[in-house]
Design a protein around this motif. Structure first.
Motif, short mmCIF file in Angstrom:
data_model
loop_
_atom_site.label_atom_id
_atom_site.label_comp_id
_atom_site.label_asym_id
_atom_site.label_seq_id
_atom_site.Cartn_x
_atom_site.Cartn_y
_atom_site.Cartn_z
N VAL A 103 -8.60 -7.82 -1.91
CA VAL A 103 -9.42 -7.27 -0.84
C VAL A 103 -9.07 -5.79 -0.66
O VAL A 103 -7.95 -5.37 -0.94
CB VAL A 103 -9.21 -8.03 0.51
N CYS A 104 -10.07 -5.03 -0.21
CA CYS A 104 -9.86 -3.61 0.04
C CYS A 104 -9.68 -3.41 1.54
O CYS A 104 -10.57 -3.72 2.33
CB CYS A 104 -11.06 -2.80 -0.47
N VAL A 105 -8.49 -2.93 1.92
CA VAL A 105 -8.16 -2.67 3.32
C VAL A 105 -7.83 -1.20 3.46
O VAL A 105 -6.90 -0.71 2.81
CB VAL A 105 -6.95 -3.54 3.77
N GLU A 106 -8.62 -0.51 4.28
CA GLU A 106 -8.40 0.93 4.50
C GLU A 106 -8.31 1.69 3.18
O GLU A 106 -7.46 2.56 2.98
CB GLU A 106 -7.13 1.15 5.35
N GLY A 107 -9.20 1.34 2.24
CA GLY A 107 -9.27 2.05 0.98
C GLY A 107 -8.24 1.64 -0.05
O GLY A 107 -8.17 2.20 -1.14
N GLU A 108 -7.41 0.64 0.26
CA GLU A 108 -6.35 0.19 -0.63
C GLU A 108 -6.59 -1.23 -1.07
O GLU A 108 -6.74 -2.14 -0.25
CB GLU A 108 -5.00 0.28 0.13
N TRP A 109 -6.65 -1.46 -2.39
CA TRP A 109 -6.85 -2.81 -2.93
C TRP A 109 -5.53 -3.54 -2.98
O TRP A 109 -4.53 -3.01 -3.47
CB TRP A 109 -7.45 -2.73 -4.33
N ARG A 110 -5.52 -4.76 -2.43
CA ARG A 110 -4.31 -5.59 -2.41
C ARG A 110 -4.69 -7.05 -2.65
O ARG A 110 -5.83 -7.45 -2.43
CB ARG A 110 -3.62 -5.50 -1.04
N ALA A 111 -3.68 -7.83 -3.02
CA ALA A 111 -3.88 -9.27 -3.11
C ALA A 111 -4.16 -9.77 -1.70
O ALA A 111 -3.62 -9.26 -0.73
CB ALA A 111 -2.65 -9.94 -3.68
N GLU A 112 -5.02 -10.80 -1.60
CA GLU A 112 -5.29 -11.36 -0.29
C GLU A 112 -4.11 -12.24 0.11
O GLU A 112 -3.61 -13.02 -0.68
CB GLU A 112 -6.58 -12.19 -0.34
N GLY A 113 -3.69 -12.09 1.36
CA GLY A 113 -2.51 -12.83 1.85
C GLY A 113 -2.74 -14.27 2.10
O GLY A 113 -3.79 -14.81 2.06
#
Length: 113
Positions: A103-113
């Motif tokens: 998921v993209c959160v505040e422009g940062e792609w991360r694994a979904e928790g």
């Protein structure tokens, strides 16, 4: 048909994670992978799990490299702007279908928790 993300920022993140995985740099990998809202304690615990369990690290490392490469990805769901769900057979475990969400959160792609 192989599937690779159409989002350049996500592909860049996957390539970065894949490089950390290939180098065995677990600390850099975890710092770039975990959700942004993950607490420092949870992040440290996750790193210690990966550090203490070679099989777990090898499996995660292989999965991320497979997603970045795209060759074995069967499909990608989501709009790939805020969410991407990768579907693929696990690279090392037979008859194990995997689904990994970024998921993209505040422009940062991360694994979904």
């Amino acid at each position: 048909m192989p599937a690779k993300t159409t989002n350049a920022a996500l592909q860049q993140k996957l390539d970065e994670l894949s490089a950390f995985a290939a180098q065995g740099d677990k600390k850099a990998f975890v710092e770039a992978f975990v959700p942004l809202d993950c607490s420092p304690d949870d992040t440290a615990n996750y790193l210690s799990v990966l550090t203490g369990d070679d099989d777990e690290w090898a499996a995660l490392s292989a999965e991320i490299q497979a997603i970045a490469d795209g060759a074995t990805v069967e499909k990608i769901e989501g709009n790939q702007t805020t969410k991407a769900v990768f579907f693929f057979p696990h690279p090392t475990l037979e008859r194990c279908d995997r689904e990994v969400v970024f998921v993209c959160v505040e422009g940062e792609w991360r694994a979904e928790g």
